[in-house]
Enzyme design. Sequence first.
Site, PDB file in Angstrom:
ATOM      1  N   LEU A 119      99.171 -25.399  30.905  1.00 16.45           N
ATOM      2  CA  LEU A 119     100.012 -24.990  32.311  1.00 16.45           C
ATOM      3  C   LEU A 119      99.242 -24.941  33.296  1.00 16.45           C
ATOM      4  CD1 LEU A 119     102.873 -22.884  30.484  1.00 16.45           C
ATOM      5  CD2 LEU A 119     102.966 -25.356  30.887  1.00 16.45           C
ATOM      6  N   ASP A 166      97.028 -31.664  38.666  1.00 17.12           N
ATOM      7  CA  ASP A 166      97.598 -30.313  38.582  1.00 17.12           C
ATOM      8  C   ASP A 166      97.526 -29.418  40.317  1.00 17.12           C
ATOM      9  OD1 ASP A 166      97.454 -30.808  36.093  1.00 17.12           O
ATOM     10  OD2 ASP A 166      95.503 -29.913  35.390  1.00 17.12           O
TER      11      ASP A 166
END
Length: 374
Positions: A119, A166
């Site tokens: 994540l 990201d």
Amino acid sequence: MLEEFDRRHGGEPEGVWLAPGRANLIGEHTDYNDGWVLPFAIDRGTYAAVRRRDDGRVSVATTAPLPALEVGLDDVGPGRVEGWAAYPLGVLWSLRQDGHDVPGLDLVLHSTVPSGAGLSSSAALTCSVALAVDELLGLGLHRSDLAAHARRAENEVAGAPTGPMDQLASVHGAQDHAVLIDCRSVEVTQVALGLEQAGLALVVVDTKASHQLVDGGYGDRRRACEEAARALGVPALRDAMLDALAAADLDPVVARRARHVVTEDARVLEVVDLVRAGRPREVGPLLDASHASLRDDFEVSVPELDVAVDAAHEAGALGARMVGGGFGGSVLALVPQGQEEAVGQRARERFAERGWDAPEGFVVAPAAGARRVR
């Protein structure tokens, strides 16, 4: 975190900034191939409490059980810092390399993003520091420039060969939206997902299987993609066509790696078309196809991820796939509202049958991007 800052440095920070982690709805391993990705910022992130100091030194610490470090700014650079501190210190190095007059700083960091879950806890960390320094010093950098500095810190100082996804997702996130990123032009477009209106939710199952990007597996996949692009005579796999790939005389493994990237790019654009047309329930099969491709062609899944995907389907998910670099981490499942808890419960049952440590299931919601919170 404020208590930790006061304990270490006496008094309060000048401010606190938050950058979220991200989940990737679809588009895995396409970012460093100049392709498309569709991540979203999540409602978990890293907080950076920051205060300037006048001695040219930087103190970095975290509320996690990790060692603190204090160094001179001139002692920071590629190959000169190891461990977790390379990420925040790398941001300061990148900004200084770009000519910005970065002073000494005290930083205390606190994260709510599960580490190693795929994540992007690292991007949350670097982006929180980049935004904090930008706003504290009044640099006025564009958000995409902040993402670039955060990525450079990861690439050149921490040694993690990540693409731009990201960091861009962390700084450009918006509530209830995904972020469509063209990784060649770095153009960012926010895309309304309409999940709540459609009665849908997103669940992450953190398998707790080890996930590490600074390893040989990730680098091997990236090199295979570059080899395929050279053999096909294209700048990057974003430009490759399936028929040309099928006709090329490639090593079978390299061909499979390339096939994943080419088909994944197509899936990203199809998902965007579906949600823009108000049909998010039809995204599920594309998530399933993405996982199959990552498992069979790119070979970055592991048994824990495959079992978690199967468990999500057994619990009523419309689609599910692994997220992140692979070799561990998490699964993202698209589920009807009301079935969220069932996904985590079924995954725990399936893992218990195999004697594995229990996974953690939790809902994630598309959230706002990096911002000052104090």
